[in-house]
Design a protein around this motif. Structure first.
Motif, PDB file in Angstrom:
ATOM      1  N   UNK A 387     -47.134  54.323  50.028  1.00 21.47           N
ATOM      2  CA  UNK A 387     -47.365  54.772  48.664  1.00 21.47           C
ATOM      3  C   UNK A 387     -46.555  53.937  47.700  1.00 21.47           C
ATOM      4  N   UNK A 388     -46.202  54.526  46.554  1.00 22.93           N
ATOM      5  CA  UNK A 388     -45.266  53.862  45.657  1.00 22.93           C
ATOM      6  C   UNK A 388     -43.890  53.854  46.301  1.00 22.93           C
ATOM      7  N   UNK A 389     -43.211  52.725  46.234  1.00 20.82           N
ATOM      8  CA  UNK A 389     -41.828  52.675  46.706  1.00 20.82           C
ATOM      9  C   UNK A 389     -40.975  52.042  45.612  1.00 20.82           C
ATOM     10  N   UNK A 390     -39.835  52.663  45.373  1.00 23.35           N
ATOM     11  CA  UNK A 390     -38.860  52.134  44.428  1.00 23.35           C
ATOM     12  C   UNK A 390     -37.697  51.598  45.244  1.00 23.35           C
ATOM     13  N   UNK A 391     -37.412  50.317  45.086  1.00 22.15           N
ATOM     14  CA  UNK A 391     -36.349  49.651  45.843  1.00 22.15           C
ATOM     15  C   UNK A 391     -35.243  49.304  44.853  1.00 22.15           C
ATOM     16  N   UNK A 392     -34.091  49.922  44.990  1.00 26.45           N
ATOM     17  CA  UNK A 392     -32.993  49.753  44.042  1.00 26.45           C
ATOM     18  C   UNK A 392     -31.835  49.026  44.719  1.00 26.45           C
ATOM     19  N   UNK A 393     -31.242  48.103  43.985  1.00 28.04           N
ATOM     20  CA  UNK A 393     -30.112  47.336  44.524  1.00 28.04           C
ATOM     21  C   UNK A 393     -28.935  47.417  43.568  1.00 28.04           C
ATOM     22  N   UNK A 394     -27.728  47.466  44.138  1.00 29.61           N
ATOM     23  CA  UNK A 394     -26.499  47.524  43.344  1.00 29.61           C
ATOM     24  C   UNK A 394     -25.417  46.735  44.053  1.00 29.61           C
ATOM     25  N   UNK A 395     -24.567  46.104  43.265  1.00 26.65           N
ATOM     26  CA  UNK A 395     -23.428  45.368  43.818  1.00 26.65           C
ATOM     27  C   UNK A 395     -22.341  45.307  42.759  1.00 26.65           C
ATOM     28  N   UNK A 396     -21.104  45.338  43.196  1.00 26.98           N
ATOM     29  CA  UNK A 396     -19.975  45.277  42.265  1.00 26.98           C
ATOM     30  C   UNK A 396     -20.042  44.001  41.437  1.00 26.98           C
ATOM     31  N   UNK A 397     -19.881  44.160  40.117  1.00 31.11           N
ATOM     32  CA  UNK A 397     -19.906  43.016  39.225  1.00 31.11           C
ATOM     33  C   UNK A 397     -21.273  42.619  38.740  1.00 31.11           C
ATOM     34  N   UNK A 398     -22.306  43.395  39.145  1.00 35.75           N
ATOM     35  CA  UNK A 398     -23.673  43.080  38.750  1.00 35.75           C
ATOM     36  C   UNK A 398     -24.333  44.296  38.108  1.00 35.75           C
ATOM     37  N   UNK A 416     -37.833  39.902  46.493  1.00 31.10           N
ATOM     38  CA  UNK A 416     -36.623  39.335  45.894  1.00 31.10           C
ATOM     39  C   UNK A 416     -36.159  40.250  44.766  1.00 31.10           C
ATOM     40  N   UNK A 417     -34.943  40.745  44.874  1.00 32.77           N
ATOM     41  CA  UNK A 417     -34.339  41.544  43.804  1.00 32.77           C
ATOM     42  C   UNK A 417     -33.243  40.699  43.165  1.00 32.77           C
ATOM     43  N   UNK A 418     -33.380  40.453  41.871  1.00 30.32           N
ATOM     44  CA  UNK A 418     -32.426  39.615  41.141  1.00 30.32           C
ATOM     45  C   UNK A 418     -31.446  40.512  40.387  1.00 30.32           C
ATOM     46  N   UNK A 419     -30.167  40.281  40.619  1.00 29.49           N
ATOM     47  CA  UNK A 419     -29.135  41.044  39.920  1.00 29.49           C
ATOM     48  C   UNK A 419     -28.435  40.157  38.902  1.00 29.49           C
ATOM     49  N   UNK A 420     -28.422  40.625  37.663  1.00 27.61           N
ATOM     50  CA  UNK A 420     -27.731  39.916  36.581  1.00 27.61           C
ATOM     51  C   UNK A 420     -26.234  40.213  36.647  1.00 27.61           C
ATOM     52  N   UNK A 421     -25.384  39.199  36.551  1.00 23.49           N
ATOM     53  CA  UNK A 421     -23.946  39.477  36.452  1.00 23.49           C
ATOM     54  C   UNK A 421     -23.668  40.381  35.249  1.00 23.49           C
ATOM     55  N   UNK A 422     -22.722  41.287  35.405  1.00 20.50           N
ATOM     56  CA  UNK A 422     -22.393  42.223  34.317  1.00 20.50           C
ATOM     57  C   UNK A 422     -21.921  41.484  33.075  1.00 20.50           C
ATOM     58  N   UNK A 533     -22.888  56.686  51.389  1.00 22.63           N
ATOM     59  CA  UNK A 533     -21.596  57.165  50.880  1.00 22.63           C
ATOM     60  C   UNK A 533     -21.021  56.186  49.863  1.00 22.63           C
ATOM     61  N   UNK A 534     -21.190  54.884  50.105  1.00 18.38           N
ATOM     62  CA  UNK A 534     -20.697  53.887  49.149  1.00 18.38           C
ATOM     63  C   UNK A 534     -21.422  53.995  47.814  1.00 18.38           C
ATOM     64  N   UNK A 535     -22.724  54.291  47.846  1.00 16.71           N
ATOM     65  CA  UNK A 535     -23.481  54.459  46.607  1.00 16.71           C
ATOM     66  C   UNK A 535     -23.047  55.714  45.853  1.00 16.71           C
TER      67      UNK A 535
END
Length: 545
Positions: A387-398, A416-422, A533-535
């Motif tokens: 179905x619909x899937x939402x793929x979320x990515x997080x990293x410190x400093x982004x 490909x998930x692109x993370x912008x630097x903060x 747990x980290x999230x």
């Protein structure tokens, strides 16, 4: 059997809800006086809508012969128009106009229906009815120990909001429905909150905004207050002693467009905000209008709600003045799932500026598990519901980012998930758009509220936002994982939120800063996994208006 009808008019909109489902059977409709529910403040119902329907008139549908002359959706529309007109003009006036007894709105509807059918019989006018497979038209369904799960419960009929399906369509396959017309009208046995247009309660209904781009959609334009206020979905099921180990909610959603209209959806389960579900809904851009399935895991902290056998699910956007209308066709709850249609996906997380891979980025997927990227920023997940899937990515400093994809039997690869630097600018823009930010670049000593030196970069970004927007009122929220004692986690989260505020106070005006601890009460991921747990261990900044 006891049942409840909720007549709810939207343009000419009204429906009824059954509260006590009968196993594998359609319920009777017993007339009652009900209220249209408003969840703007998550508490009190909205304006009362009083309708009297004669006892024994539950079989409102046409005969099989009559259905040759009047369409399914057309009949719904005629029904709700008749009720609305009867309400507005009153019994005495309607009887004077038609010169016959019309004791209630249902009687007036029968007059209108019979007249239309008689005209069409004379003209030999024929209609085609929507395709709805046998059993899918039941407003509620429950079964035990099926191939899919130990308990399979469906709330709402599977009829694509009354428009039916293409021949052979499988709503659990990942396919979208074809585009359909609107407005649409629920049947009297459609459970509360299904098969009707709802517009988030935060929208201030002003037709002068209808011409402004990305301010209001067609669902909002074609309906009116108070009849399109969001209505709770009230699931009721008997577990028969079943122990709940895992649960999956599958929602067939229609025309959710927060990515277009910048609406901010919130979801509550039994008056507890389900933050992780809200985060998935707020990335959708369905448009069309079309419908599609979204599967979400019920996090362990909410399994006790499933154990009650009663789930009131509320979907609304009370904090957003945006005309984003939406619909829900049905919800399926699977308790202790066994085998459902699943597929797999794989991809990588990279720095949007340098294209360099980001290792140990945290990735979570709606309906699936959480993982961390490995070498070359790669990740992969299997057993993800289609179905619909939402793929979320997080990293410190982004700055956090996401993809919204359609997953069917063919695995998704090379995502490909692109993370912008903060930066202060992109964080401020996201905070203004979404109302809150989850930050993973603020660190504390283990089990303490002492900020680590490596938090400096992210804290400086927050400080820059405060200086750039001195009029903003911000809440700094502390969140923990579920390890350890709940009261201890709550106290620790409060101390950590205060530590951040105290740091910011040294260099910025503090009058518009508030600290609040949430402990482990608002998880965004599964605490049974290391990545989950980290999230959940995060500092959240919320824009208070």
């Amino acid at each position: 059997m006891k049942a409840r009808i909720v007549y709810f008019i939207c343009s000419f909109l009204m429906a009824c809800a059954n509260e006590t489902p009968k196993e594998n059977a359609t319920e009777e409709n017993v007339p009652v006086e009900t209220k249209a529910a408003s969840v703007a403040d998550n508490s009190e119902p909205g304006s009362a809508i009083k309708i009297t329907v004669p006892t024994g008139q539950s079989n409102w549908q046409s005969s099989e012969e009559d259905r040759r002359y009047i369409g399914h959706m057309e009949l719904n529309k005629l029904y709700f128009r008749s009720v609305k007109e009867y309400q507005e003009k009153g019994k005495e006036r309607m009887e004077n106009i038609y010169r016959q007894p019309l004791p209630d709105a249902f009687a007036y509807f029968l007059v209108q229906k019979d007249r239309l059918i008689e005209q069409r019989k004379k003209s030999k006018f024929k209609v085609s009815q929507p395709t709805i497979p046998d059993g899918w038209d039941q407003p509620n369904f429950i079964a035990y120990n099926t191939e899919l799960a130990e308990l399979e419960y469906r709330y709402g009929d599977m009829d694509n909001l009354g428009y039916g399906w293409p021949v052979g369509f499988d709503p659990f396959s990942g396919e979208s429905t074809p585009k359909h017309d609107y407005p649409f009208y629920p049947e009297p046995d459609d459970p509360a909150g299904t098969d009707r247009i709802m517009v988030i309660s935060g929208y201030e209904y002003d037709k002068t905004t209808f011409s402004k781009p990305n301010k209001v959609d067609g669902y909002t334009k074609s309906t009116e207050r108070p009849y399109n206020l969001p209505e709770p979905l009230k699931l009721s099921f008997d577990l028969k002693g079943l122990k709940v180990k895992h649960a999956l909610l599958q929602l067939f959603l229609d025309d959710f467009q927060p990515a277009t209209y910048h609406s901010k959806f919130q979801v509550w389960i039994n008056d507890r905000e389900a933050v992780w579900i809200s985060s998935y809904l707020n990335e959708l851009k369905q448009g069309g209008p079309i419908g599609k399935l979204l599967s979400v895991q019920v996090l362990p902290e909410f399994l006790n709600e499933v154990e009650t056998g009663q789930l009131t699910i509320r979907i609304d956007g009370p904090a957003t003045n945006s005309g984003d209308g939406f619909g829900v066709d049905f919800i399926r709850l699977l308790v202790n799932p066994k085998s459902i249609p699943v597929s797999a996906l794989a991809g990588k997380v990279i720095n949007a500026k340098t294209k360099a891979p980001i290792e140990q980025a945290m990735v979570k997927v709606s309906g699936g598990r959480e993982v961390q990227t490995g070498t070359e920023g790669l990740f992969q997940l299997s057993d993800v519901p289609m179905g619909m899937v939402v793929i979320q990515a997080a990293a410190a400093g982004y700055k956090n980012n996401k993809l919204v994809e359609t997953l069917d039997a063919r695995p998704l690869e090379n995502l490909v998930i692109k993370l912008e630097p903060e930066t202060q600018d992109n964080l401020a823009a996201e905070l203004e758009e979404k109302g809150k930010l989850d930050l993973y670049g603020i660190y504390f000593d283990t089990d303490k509220a002492i900020l680590k030196p490596e938090s400096e970069k992210t804290l400086q970004q927050v400080l820059a936002i405060i200086r750039q927007h001195p009029d903003w009122k911000l809440e700094i929220g502390g969140h923990t994982d579920a390890e350890g004692n709940a009261s201890y986690n709550l106290e620790l989260s409060e101390k950590r939120a205060k530590a951040v505020v105290d740091w910011l106070k040294k260099s910025a005006a503090a009058s518009k800063l508030a600290a609040k601890g949430y402990g482990a009460t608002q998880p965004v991921a599964d605490n049974s996994t290391v990545t989950g747990r980290a999230l959940n261990r995060r500092v959240e900044i919320k824009l208070i208006k």
